[in-house]
Design an enzyme around this catalytic site. Structure first.
Site, PDB file in Angstrom:
ATOM      1  N   ASP A  44     -17.231  11.638   2.185  1.00 40.01           N
ATOM      2  CA  ASP A  44     -17.761  11.624   3.553  1.00 40.01           C
ATOM      3  C   ASP A  44     -17.455  10.324   4.286  1.00 40.01           C
ATOM      4  OD1 ASP A  44     -19.000  14.091   2.947  1.00 40.01           O
ATOM      5  OD2 ASP A  44     -20.667  13.024   2.034  1.00 40.01           O
TER       6      ASP A  44
ATOM      7  N   GLY B 297     -15.101   9.806   6.308  1.00 39.10           N
ATOM      8  CA  GLY B 297     -14.385  10.034   7.574  1.00 39.10           C
ATOM      9  C   GLY B 297     -12.888  10.137   7.332  1.00 39.10           C
ATOM     10  N   LYS B 298     -12.524  10.578   6.122  1.00 38.40           N
ATOM     11  CA  LYS B 298     -11.095  10.690   5.790  1.00 38.40           C
ATOM     12  C   LYS B 298     -10.388  11.702   6.687  1.00 38.40           C
ATOM     13  CE  LYS B 298     -12.045  11.843   1.588  1.00 38.40           C
ATOM     14  NZ  LYS B 298     -13.493  11.603   1.568  1.00 38.40           N
TER      15      LYS B 298
ATOM     16  N   GLY C 165     -15.853  18.741   2.904  1.00 41.19           N
ATOM     17  CA  GLY C 165     -16.092  19.153   4.284  1.00 41.19           C
ATOM     18  C   GLY C 165     -15.556  18.060   5.179  1.00 41.19           C
ATOM     19  N   HIS C 166     -14.446  18.321   5.838  1.00 42.57           N
ATOM     20  CA  HIS C 166     -13.849  17.310   6.708  1.00 42.57           C
ATOM     21  C   HIS C 166     -14.068  17.702   8.163  1.00 42.57           C
ATOM     22  CE1 HIS C 166     -10.982  16.121   3.233  1.00 42.57           C
ATOM     23  NE2 HIS C 166     -12.141  15.532   3.145  1.00 42.57           N
TER      24      HIS C 166
ATOM     25  N   THR D 104     -22.540  20.964  -4.789  1.00 42.24           N
ATOM     26  CA  THR D 104     -22.489  21.715  -3.537  1.00 42.24           C
ATOM     27  C   THR D 104     -22.696  23.210  -3.787  1.00 42.24           C
ATOM     28  OG1 THR D 104     -20.102  21.957  -3.751  1.00 42.24           O
ATOM     29  CG2 THR D 104     -20.886  20.065  -2.479  1.00 42.24           C
TER      30      THR D 104
ATOM     31  N   GLN E 213     -13.421  14.149  -1.353  1.00 42.09           N
ATOM     32  CA  GLN E 213     -14.485  13.392  -2.018  1.00 42.09           C
ATOM     33  C   GLN E 213     -14.133  11.897  -2.017  1.00 42.09           C
ATOM     34  OE1 GLN E 213     -13.380  16.418  -3.991  1.00 42.09           O
ATOM     35  NE2 GLN E 213     -14.788  17.455  -2.640  1.00 42.09           N
TER      36      GLN E 213
ATOM     37  N   THR F 143     -17.872  14.690  -9.149  1.00 46.18           N
ATOM     38  CA  THR F 143     -17.289  16.022  -9.060  1.00 46.18           C
ATOM     39  C   THR F 143     -16.366  16.206 -10.268  1.00 46.18           C
ATOM     40  OG1 THR F 143     -16.273  17.626  -7.578  1.00 46.18           O
ATOM     41  CG2 THR F 143     -15.342  15.382  -7.540  1.00 46.18           C
TER      42      THR F 143
ATOM     43  N   THR G 112     -20.612  20.266   4.661  1.00 41.06           N
ATOM     44  CA  THR G 112     -20.543  21.470   3.828  1.00 41.06           C
ATOM     45  C   THR G 112     -21.918  22.083   3.628  1.00 41.06           C
ATOM     46  OG1 THR G 112     -18.588  20.639   2.694  1.00 41.06           O
ATOM     47  CG2 THR G 112     -19.809  22.339   1.549  1.00 41.06           C
TER      48      THR G 112
ATOM     49  N   ARG H 214     -26.930  18.911   4.237  1.00 36.40           N
ATOM     50  CA  ARG H 214     -27.948  18.007   3.672  1.00 36.40           C
ATOM     51  C   ARG H 214     -27.907  16.636   4.357  1.00 36.40           C
ATOM     52  NH1 ARG H 214     -26.696  18.188  -2.734  1.00 36.40           N
ATOM     53  NH2 ARG H 214     -24.572  18.365  -1.986  1.00 36.40           N
TER      54      ARG H 214
HETATM   55  P1  IMP Z   1     -19.534  19.468  -6.861  1.00 32.15           P
HETATM   56  O1  IMP Z   1     -18.234  18.861  -6.453  1.00 32.15           O
HETATM   57  O2  IMP Z   1     -19.984  20.585  -5.942  1.00 32.15           O
HETATM   58  O3  IMP Z   1     -19.554  19.861  -8.299  1.00 32.15           O
HETATM   59  O4  IMP Z   1     -20.685  18.347  -6.701  1.00 32.15           O
HETATM   60  C1  IMP Z   1     -20.709  17.201  -7.523  1.00 32.15           C
HETATM   61  C2  IMP Z   1     -21.158  15.984  -6.723  1.00 32.15           C
HETATM   62  O5  IMP Z   1     -20.145  15.650  -5.788  1.00 32.15           O
HETATM   63  C3  IMP Z   1     -22.439  16.196  -5.913  1.00 32.15           C
HETATM   64  O6  IMP Z   1     -23.153  14.979  -5.852  1.00 32.15           O
HETATM   65  C4  IMP Z   1     -21.906  16.545  -4.538  1.00 32.15           C
HETATM   66  O7  IMP Z   1     -22.843  16.265  -3.514  1.00 32.15           O
HETATM   67  C5  IMP Z   1     -20.698  15.630  -4.474  1.00 32.15           C
HETATM   68  N1  IMP Z   1     -19.656  16.092  -3.560  1.00 32.15           N
HETATM   69  C6  IMP Z   1     -18.755  17.069  -3.751  1.00 32.15           C
HETATM   70  N2  IMP Z   1     -17.933  17.174  -2.695  1.00 32.15           N
HETATM   71  C7  IMP Z   1     -18.309  16.240  -1.820  1.00 32.15           C
HETATM   72  C8  IMP Z   1     -17.798  15.825  -0.543  1.00 32.15           C
HETATM   73  O8  IMP Z   1     -16.827  16.351   0.015  1.00 32.15           O
HETATM   74  N3  IMP Z   1     -18.474  14.786   0.047  1.00 32.15           N
HETATM   75  C9  IMP Z   1     -19.520  14.179  -0.547  1.00 32.15           C
HETATM   76  N4  IMP Z   1     -20.008  14.510  -1.722  1.00 32.15           N
HETATM   77  C10 IMP Z   1     -19.409  15.535  -2.364  1.00 32.15           C
END
Ligand code: IMP
Length: 423
Positions: free
Chosen positions: A13, A15-16, A40-41, A130, A224, A239, A299, A302
């Protein structure tokens, strides 16, 4: 020719999307190489807000090719929804401008079920995923039980493989007491999605190498951030992919020696979603940013956890990504503050350290060492030239350069494309 990797220097997050969108002007091909639709960009262009999850933000440009590389896990249903939404906003998506690697793995409905069931079972140890099925999809890939997108071009084999996985995963669901995935409905939906997506599926590694040979410029859009990397992040609160620069190579088939530059993107403060340690977390900063309507996830919606800029994290990110440059976004988020803090080191059990420790427990035990800077107390959002930034804002960025060893090359002072200042 110049091939550039963009990575996140914090917990995602950063701001990429906006920085990638900005750099796309001088790029021919934009590549996603890791992660899935957990990303989520948000990109705002000409006053329209686009939210991208799996599709590289280069899709918003008419003459660019976007590639979903082999390192990505692709949710076909999610992708079709995203394509429909973007088309509804007037974006053109064809098999010519969106290529999907035939060796990327599929995220299937049972992966989402497993993701949610595992999180529920973790209780207070939950990761805060997520819920997009990312972890279970990568687990199947590594377990050699995954289904690759190439089977979307071979529907009979796809159906056979799907029925096999559904039978096995439903047996596990029955043991866990979790709702079973409906077999016939799932097979039908995935086979239909396959028909639509098949024309996009190709050997993207060969495509990328040919593009490089033809003198095209590639931009690797990181998803990420460094501290969500499965190896280098705050495990287990990470992740399931390599989100650092090395992942761009394994996730695309473009070798390291063909990469010319790495740009790490970081916010002027720090945020994180989901669970896990966060040394500079600060509720007041969070309240201030949330009251400004900022820092809600693209995404999941939250509210993100927020805190002061942590140069320990950014310095380490610069090191492991081999970042030449830093793009600092959201500087305007700090406009109203009398004083601004930067964390320059941690103390852990009485010892000063300058890098993040390797366990989540130790990171949680770290106490930040802060340096206080005077705030610039000025609305930055209307500024269009770096030279016009107030001296105190420039000093803040200069100090970050000193602390991290990377040059700040771009500064974001708002969500719009023109609110990006070149240094
Ligand atoms: P997962 O990638 O859904 O398995 O989530 C694992 C962790 O990575 C959690 O803390 C998510 O909130 C975080 N996460 C996954 N994708 C993003 C992203 O694009 N931005 C910020 N946090 C992310």
């Amino acid at each position: 020719m110049s091939n550039t990797i963009i990575v996140g220097a914090q917990w995602g997050d950063e701001g990429k999307g906006k920085i990638v969108d900005y750099l796309t002007e001088n790029t021919d091909v934009v590549v996603r190489a890791a992660g899935g639709n957990n990303a989520g960009h948000t990109v705002i262009s000409n006053g329209t807000k686009y939210i991208l999850h799996l599709i590289p933000s280069g899709i918003l440009w008419k003459d660019k090719v976007c590639v979903i590389g082999n390192g990505v896990v692709m949710d076909p249903i999610g992708l079709l929804e995203e394509m429909a939404k973007l088309r509804g906003q007037g974006v053109t998506i064809t098999p010519e401008n969106l290529l999907i690697s035939e060796t990327a793995h599929l995220v299937l409905p049972y992966h989402k079920g497993l993701d949610k069931a595992r999180e529920a079972k973790r209780g207070d140890k939950k990761i805060g995923t997520t819920g997009r099925g990312i972890g279970p999809a990568y687990a199947d890939k590594v377990e050699r039980d995954g289904i690759r997108t190439i089977l979307m071009t071979q529907p009979e084999i796809l159906e056979e493989e799907l029925r096999d996985r559904l039978a096995r995963h439903n047996a596990t669901f029955a043991e866990l007491g979790v709702e079973l995935v409906p077999v016939e409905e799932t097979v039908k939906i995935i086979l239909e999605a396959a028909k639509t997506l098949a024309p996009h599926i190709t050997n993207t590694t060969v495509y990328l190498h040919e593009a490089i040979k033809a003198g095209k410029n590639l931009l690797f859009e990181g998803a990420q951030g460094t501290y969500l990397d499965i190896d280098h992040g705050t495990y287990p609160f990470v992740t399931s992919s390599n989100t650092t620069s090395g992942g761009a190579c394994t996730g695309s088939g473009v070798p390291p020696r063909m990469i010319d530059k790495v740009v790490a993107v970081g916010k002027a403060y720090t945020t994180r979603v989901g669970s896990g340690p966060f040394v500079t977390e600060n509720e007041d900063i969070g309240d201030m940013l949330h009251n400004m309507g900022r820092e809600f996830g693209a995404t999941t919606g939250r509210a993100r956890r927020c805190g002061w800029l942590d140069s320990v994290l950014v310095r380490y990110a610069v090191m492991i990504n081999g970042a030449d440059e830093l793009a600092i976004t959201n500087l305007d988020g700090l406009d109203g503050l009398d004083t601004v803090q930067i964390c320059t080191a941690y103390t852990l059990r009485g010892k000063t350290i300058h890098y993040p420790p390797s366990t989540a427990a130790d990171l949680a035990a770290c106490v930040p060492v802060y340096e206080t800077h005077q705030g610039w107390k000025q609305d930055l959002s209307g500024i269009r030239k770096f030279a016009d930034l107030p001296p105190l804002a420039k000093a803040y960025l200069k100090r970050l350069e000193e602390l991290t060893g990377a040059r700040v090359s771009l500064v974001g002072i708002g969500p719009d494309r023109e609110q990006t200042l070149v240094v």
